[in-house]
Design a protein around this motif. Structure first.
Motif, PDB file in Angstrom:
ATOM      1  N   ASN A 177       0.824  -1.203   0.000  1.00 29.96           N
ATOM      2  CA  ASN A 177       0.000   0.000   0.000  1.00 29.96           C
ATOM      3  C   ASN A 177       0.860   1.255   0.000  1.00 29.96           C
ATOM      4  OD1 ASN A 177      -2.166  -1.868   0.551  1.00 29.96           O
ATOM      5  ND2 ASN A 177      -1.687  -1.705   2.732  1.00 29.96           N
ATOM      6  N   SER A 196      -4.805   4.965   3.221  1.00 28.39           N
ATOM      7  CA  SER A 196      -3.929   4.002   2.550  1.00 28.39           C
ATOM      8  C   SER A 196      -4.658   3.399   1.361  1.00 28.39           C
ATOM      9  CB  SER A 196      -3.488   2.901   3.520  1.00 28.39           C
ATOM     10  OG  SER A 196      -4.594   2.170   4.008  1.00 28.39           O
ATOM     11  N   GLY A 198      -4.275   0.429  -1.783  1.00 29.07           N
ATOM     12  CA  GLY A 198      -3.574  -0.773  -2.184  1.00 29.07           C
ATOM     13  C   GLY A 198      -3.086  -0.712  -3.624  1.00 29.07           C
TER      14      GLY A 198
END
Length: 235
Positions: A177, A196, A198
């Motif tokens: 991430n 965050s 991915g």
């Protein structure tokens, strides 16, 4: 018994290790004489909102929590500080499904996902240490998706003819991430908000499961995202 060649290799490796350690200590001490390096340890805990962005399923973000520890390194003359940390998170999300193909209205199926995340963060000082912009990479090991209500295991995932709720649990467990956020506070107490995203396909493992995906034959692809709000206490 070790032969002379093996012993020679081990001796060379030992000498190299000692040299690296001496070099590291020398550099560290030299820096310490010039700058007041401040090291710290912190604990963090808070709430999360988690989702998987995908065209394969109809999802709805769910709530969760995080907790962990962070080590910080602050060099006052620099415009940034750095930290690395380990945190545990438990998250939920919902995916639409139907008890049968004939069902008119879809129902929400709740899944749980647990993850351990390791991050190295750069903190840009916007207002000394009281306000920073945080950015960095994050590695993650997560569990498979766990269906909270086992009675929904044979529900059909919305948009498919025969794909069951229990069929989509075996997602990819190693992911990478990118994290961006901000921290604000005074002294040993800070509030931290991070997002965050991915970079890896968390649904990729489903493509190896030989699942029945009619009428849609597209590959499974999804990118997780998590928003967290946490309190950090440093020592």
């Amino acid at each position: 018994m070790l032969n002379s060649h093996t012993k020679g290799m081990q001796k060379k490796q030992f000498i190299l290790l000692v040299a690296l350690c001496i070099g590291f200590v020398t550099v560290s001490v030299a820096q310490h004489k010039r700058y007041a390096i401040k090291n710290g340890i912190g604990i963090i805990g808070g709430l999360t909102q988690y989702d998987i962005a995908t065209d394969n399923f109809t999802t709805k973000s769910g709530n969760g929590f995080i907790g962990g520890m962070i080590a910080t390194v602050d060099i006052p003359h620099k415009w940034y500080t750095v930290s690395y940390g380990l945190q545990f998170s438990q998250n939920t999300l919902e995916i639409s499904g139907r008890p049968t193909l004939a069902a008119i209205s879809p129902e929400q199926m709740e899944y749980k996902l647990m993850a351990v995340q390791v991050a190295f963060m750069l903190h840009v000082k916007l207002l000394s240490d009281n306000l920073t912009l945080d950015v960095g990479p994050q590695l993650q090991y997560n569990s498979e998706l766990e269906l909270e209500d086992s009675s929904q295991s044979n529900f059909i995932v919305d948009g498919f003819d025969a794909l069951l709720a229990e069929d989509i649990t075996k997602i990819s467990q190693f992911n990478a991430n990118g994290v961006v956020g901000a921290s604000a506070g005074i002294g040993n107490f800070k509030l931290r908000a991070t997002y965050s995203y991915g970079f890896t396909n968390i649904l990729n493992k489903l493509n190896d499961e030989n699942l029945t995906t009619t009428p849609d034959s597209e590959k499974f692809k999804g990118n997780q995202n998590m928003l967290s709000f946490a309190l950090m206490i440093t020592f």
